[in-house]
Design a protein around this motif. Sequence first.
Motif, PDB file in Angstrom:
ATOM      1  N   TRP A 131       3.714   5.946   1.964  1.00 21.62           N
ATOM      2  CA  TRP A 131       2.649   5.499   1.067  1.00 21.62           C
ATOM      3  C   TRP A 131       2.506   3.992   1.253  1.00 21.62           C
ATOM      4  CZ3 TRP A 131      -0.944   8.320  -0.984  1.00 21.62           C
ATOM      5  CH2 TRP A 131      -0.682   9.666  -1.292  1.00 21.62           C
ATOM      6  N   LEU A 132       1.262   3.569   1.510  1.00 20.33           N
ATOM      7  CA  LEU A 132       0.984   2.139   1.587  1.00 20.33           C
ATOM      8  C   LEU A 132       0.537   1.693   0.193  1.00 20.33           C
ATOM      9  CD1 LEU A 132       0.511  -0.487   3.261  1.00 20.33           C
ATOM     10  CD2 LEU A 132      -1.853   0.260   3.493  1.00 20.33           C
ATOM     11  N   ILE A 133       1.276   0.747  -0.361  1.00 19.96           N
ATOM     12  CA  ILE A 133       1.030   0.317  -1.736  1.00 19.96           C
ATOM     13  C   ILE A 133       0.443  -1.092  -1.714  1.00 19.96           C
ATOM     14  CG2 ILE A 133       2.183  -0.190  -3.946  1.00 19.96           C
ATOM     15  CD1 ILE A 133       4.448   1.741  -2.370  1.00 19.96           C
ATOM     16  N   SER A 134      -0.702  -1.291  -2.371  1.00 20.99           N
ATOM     17  CA  SER A 134      -1.301  -2.638  -2.411  1.00 20.99           C
ATOM     18  C   SER A 134      -1.589  -3.062  -3.836  1.00 20.99           C
ATOM     19  CB  SER A 134      -2.618  -2.693  -1.651  1.00 20.99           C
ATOM     20  OG  SER A 134      -2.529  -2.006  -0.451  1.00 20.99           O
ATOM     21  N   VAL A 135      -1.373  -4.342  -4.081  1.00 24.88           N
ATOM     22  CA  VAL A 135      -1.716  -4.936  -5.377  1.00 24.88           C
ATOM     23  C   VAL A 135      -2.722  -6.048  -5.114  1.00 24.88           C
ATOM     24  CG1 VAL A 135      -0.829  -6.142  -7.413  1.00 24.88           C
ATOM     25  CG2 VAL A 135       0.594  -4.425  -6.272  1.00 24.88           C
ATOM     26  N   GLN A 191      12.589  -5.479   1.997  1.00 25.43           N
ATOM     27  CA  GLN A 191      13.355  -5.443   3.256  1.00 25.43           C
ATOM     28  C   GLN A 191      14.531  -4.474   3.166  1.00 25.43           C
ATOM     29  OE1 GLN A 191      14.357  -9.506   4.124  1.00 25.43           O
ATOM     30  NE2 GLN A 191      12.509  -9.833   5.346  1.00 25.43           N
ATOM     31  N   ALA A 192      15.170  -4.436   2.010  1.00 29.54           N
ATOM     32  CA  ALA A 192      16.304  -3.525   1.836  1.00 29.54           C
ATOM     33  C   ALA A 192      15.845  -2.065   1.894  1.00 29.54           C
ATOM     34  CB  ALA A 192      17.018  -3.810   0.518  1.00 29.54           C
ATOM     35  N   HIS A 193      14.530  -1.832   1.732  1.00 33.61           N
ATOM     36  CA  HIS A 193      13.982  -0.486   1.921  1.00 33.61           C
ATOM     37  C   HIS A 193      13.460  -0.318   3.349  1.00 33.61           C
ATOM     38  CE1 HIS A 193      14.137  -0.300  -2.469  1.00 33.61           C
ATOM     39  NE2 HIS A 193      13.980   0.995  -2.360  1.00 33.61           N
ATOM     40  N   LYS A 194      13.911  -1.191   4.253  1.00 34.24           N
ATOM     41  CA  LYS A 194      13.522  -1.164   5.666  1.00 34.24           C
ATOM     42  C   LYS A 194      12.012  -1.261   5.835  1.00 34.24           C
ATOM     43  CE  LYS A 194      17.685   1.052   7.318  1.00 34.24           C
ATOM     44  NZ  LYS A 194      18.380   0.550   6.119  1.00 34.24           N
ATOM     45  N   SER A 195      11.390  -2.047   4.989  1.00 34.53           N
ATOM     46  CA  SER A 195       9.953  -2.230   5.054  1.00 34.53           C
ATOM     47  C   SER A 195       9.653  -3.725   5.050  1.00 34.53           C
ATOM     48  CB  SER A 195       9.325  -1.533   3.854  1.00 34.53           C
ATOM     49  OG  SER A 195       7.931  -1.622   3.889  1.00 34.53           O
ATOM     50  N   LYS A 196       8.376  -4.063   5.037  1.00 40.53           N
ATOM     51  CA  LYS A 196       7.989  -5.475   5.097  1.00 40.53           C
ATOM     52  C   LYS A 196       6.879  -5.740   4.102  1.00 40.53           C
ATOM     53  CE  LYS A 196       6.580  -8.236   8.534  1.00 40.53           C
ATOM     54  NZ  LYS A 196       5.989  -8.519   9.852  1.00 40.53           N
ATOM     55  N   ILE A 197       6.970  -6.851   3.406  1.00 42.93           N
ATOM     56  CA  ILE A 197       5.888  -7.202   2.482  1.00 42.93           C
ATOM     57  C   ILE A 197       4.881  -8.063   3.235  1.00 42.93           C
ATOM     58  CG2 ILE A 197       7.233  -9.185   1.579  1.00 42.93           C
ATOM     59  CD1 ILE A 197       5.064  -7.299  -0.790  1.00 42.93           C
ATOM     60  N   SER A 198       3.596  -7.769   3.060  1.00 45.20           N
ATOM     61  CA  SER A 198       2.615  -8.648   3.687  1.00 45.20           C
ATOM     62  C   SER A 198       1.596  -9.116   2.661  1.00 45.20           C
ATOM     63  CB  SER A 198       1.934  -7.944   4.858  1.00 45.20           C
ATOM     64  OG  SER A 198       1.250  -6.817   4.391  1.00 45.20           O
ATOM     65  N   VAL A 199       0.955 -10.230   2.988  1.00 45.08           N
ATOM     66  CA  VAL A 199      -0.010 -10.803   2.049  1.00 45.08           C
ATOM     67  C   VAL A 199      -1.263 -11.219   2.806  1.00 45.08           C
ATOM     68  CG1 VAL A 199       1.151 -13.046   2.215  1.00 45.08           C
ATOM     69  CG2 VAL A 199      -0.394 -12.614   0.315  1.00 45.08           C
ATOM     70  N   MET A 200      -2.395 -10.946   2.186  1.00 46.93           N
ATOM     71  CA  MET A 200      -3.681 -11.378   2.735  1.00 46.93           C
ATOM     72  C   MET A 200      -4.411 -12.078   1.612  1.00 46.93           C
ATOM     73  SD  MET A 200      -5.489  -8.563   5.139  1.00 46.93           S
ATOM     74  CE  MET A 200      -5.951  -7.690   3.688  1.00 46.93           C
ATOM     75  N   SER A 201      -4.999 -13.223   1.932  1.00 52.37           N
ATOM     76  CA  SER A 201      -5.666 -13.927   0.848  1.00 52.37           C
ATOM     77  C   SER A 201      -6.841 -14.730   1.361  1.00 52.37           C
ATOM     78  CB  SER A 201      -4.672 -14.849   0.154  1.00 52.37           C
ATOM     79  OG  SER A 201      -5.266 -15.385  -1.009  1.00 52.37           O
ATOM     80  N   LYS A 202      -7.888 -14.764   0.543  1.00 51.70           N
ATOM     81  CA  LYS A 202      -9.041 -15.599   0.863  1.00 51.70           C
ATOM     82  C   LYS A 202      -9.286 -16.499  -0.328  1.00 51.70           C
ATOM     83  CE  LYS A 202     -11.862 -12.960   4.072  1.00 51.70           C
ATOM     84  NZ  LYS A 202     -12.788 -11.850   4.052  1.00 51.70           N
ATOM     85  N   PRO A 203      -9.293 -17.825  -0.085  1.00 49.54           N
ATOM     86  CA  PRO A 203      -9.564 -18.729  -1.193  1.00 49.54           C
ATOM     87  C   PRO A 203     -10.853 -18.320  -1.925  1.00 49.54           C
ATOM     88  CG  PRO A 203      -8.828 -19.966   0.699  1.00 49.54           C
ATOM     89  CD  PRO A 203      -8.956 -18.542   1.148  1.00 49.54           C
ATOM     90  N   THR A 215      -6.346 -12.133  -3.611  1.00 47.41           N
ATOM     91  CA  THR A 215      -5.119 -11.928  -2.853  1.00 47.41           C
ATOM     92  C   THR A 215      -4.704 -10.467  -2.907  1.00 47.41           C
ATOM     93  OG1 THR A 215      -4.456 -14.148  -3.531  1.00 47.41           O
ATOM     94  CG2 THR A 215      -2.736 -12.753  -2.620  1.00 47.41           C
ATOM     95  N   THR A 216      -4.192  -9.977  -1.778  1.00 48.40           N
ATOM     96  CA  THR A 216      -3.646  -8.620  -1.744  1.00 48.40           C
ATOM     97  C   THR A 216      -2.246  -8.644  -1.142  1.00 48.40           C
ATOM     98  OG1 THR A 216      -5.865  -7.745  -1.367  1.00 48.40           O
ATOM     99  CG2 THR A 216      -4.031  -6.254  -0.933  1.00 48.40           C
ATOM    100  N   PHE A 217      -1.282  -8.125  -1.880  1.00 44.97           N
ATOM    101  CA  PHE A 217       0.076  -7.938  -1.367  1.00 44.97           C
ATOM    102  C   PHE A 217       0.238  -6.456  -1.048  1.00 44.97           C
ATOM    103  CE2 PHE A 217       0.577 -11.851  -3.740  1.00 44.97           C
ATOM    104  CZ  PHE A 217       1.488 -12.578  -2.980  1.00 44.97           C
ATOM    105  N   SER A 218       0.851  -6.132   0.115  1.00 47.54           N
ATOM    106  CA  SER A 218       1.074  -4.710   0.384  1.00 47.54           C
ATOM    107  C   SER A 218       2.371  -4.443   1.134  1.00 47.54           C
ATOM    108  CB  SER A 218      -0.114  -4.099   1.112  1.00 47.54           C
ATOM    109  OG  SER A 218      -0.626  -4.980   2.059  1.00 47.54           O
ATOM    110  N   PHE A 219       2.859  -3.236   0.961  1.00 49.25           N
ATOM    111  CA  PHE A 219       4.074  -2.784   1.661  1.00 49.25           C
ATOM    112  C   PHE A 219       4.073  -1.260   1.696  1.00 49.25           C
ATOM    113  CE2 PHE A 219       6.635  -1.344  -2.013  1.00 49.25           C
ATOM    114  CZ  PHE A 219       5.918  -1.922  -3.059  1.00 49.25           C
ATOM    115  N   LYS A 220       4.890  -0.713   2.611  1.00 45.92           N
ATOM    116  CA  LYS A 220       4.981   0.745   2.749  1.00 45.92           C
ATOM    117  C   LYS A 220       6.310   1.251   2.219  1.00 45.92           C
ATOM    118  CE  LYS A 220       2.377   1.477   7.025  1.00 45.92           C
ATOM    119  NZ  LYS A 220       2.529   1.827   8.441  1.00 45.92           N
ATOM    120  N   LEU A 221       6.306   2.467   1.708  1.00 44.42           N
ATOM    121  CA  LEU A 221       7.563   3.124   1.362  1.00 44.42           C
ATOM    122  C   LEU A 221       7.540   4.546   1.924  1.00 44.42           C
ATOM    123  CD1 LEU A 221       8.166   2.101  -2.373  1.00 44.42           C
ATOM    124  CD2 LEU A 221       9.440   1.301  -0.373  1.00 44.42           C
TER     125      LEU A 221
END
Length: 259
Positions: free
Chosen positions: A184-188, A233-245, A249-255
Amino acid sequence: YRNANPIKKLNDELFVYVAKKEQEVNELRRLEKFRREFLADVSHELKTPIFAAQGFVHTLLDGAMNDERVNEKFLMKAAKSLDGLDALVKDLLTLSQMEIGDIKMNKERVDIQAMTKEIFEQLEGKIKDRNVTVKITAPTEKTYVSADNQRISQVMTNLIDNAIKYGKEDGKVVVSFEDDKKHWLISVKDNGAGIGPEHLNRIFERFYRIEKSRSKDKGGTGLGLAIVKHIVQAHKSKISVMSKPDKGTTFSFKLDKAD
Ligand code: ADP
């Protein structure tokens, strides 16, 4: 014939050995620098709420106590500083345990959509204060992941809390779940002021804040995203961020999915 030049061979071996030792010394220096800077940062961050609480309490003892209105106001301010101190110490403990690699992820089947609804309820006060509209989008009603319930709840709480704090007043926060068979790709996502490209890489560092005083007013410890990064990271995943002034902003990661 073999060993034509034993001196050269010895010389080469010595060279490799010295290079390796040099690397080890550099790594030790780096760690030592990290430790020193960490200690300096932490002392500084601890001092702020301690001095504030100390100031209010001493002013009360010096006579302000006799004025009922001032009395309550100052006690409330002292309490707020101490609450901040408590949050800071808790976050510091979590972070240092994670950095030592001391925390085991306790994976279980978690309904992350239900978790998100609960977090919205817990943050209702803040959501109302900033008049934010919150929304969940997902292709199905149940989105099960394999994750450490408590830790992932901390990740979601930090990201949603930030989206409300730093997003737009009267704005919108959307948590979405997308499917890619295994994860599941989770985004906020928020539609706030955004984060400039020069800050994007640094916001995951401990105590890094974009507008120091404004962020501090908003009451965070400055450790939220550092903790988020470690847990993901401890869930063997990576947090990423995309933002436009000015867009948001969107933060997302997979589980990993769970059935
Ligand atoms: P804090 O306790 O200061 O909120 P965090 O580690 O959670 O600490 O975030 C670090 C900094 O990143 C914040 O101080 C803020 O400047 C910036 N930030 C985090 N989330 C957002 C967001 N959704 N929009 C804009 N800026 C953000």
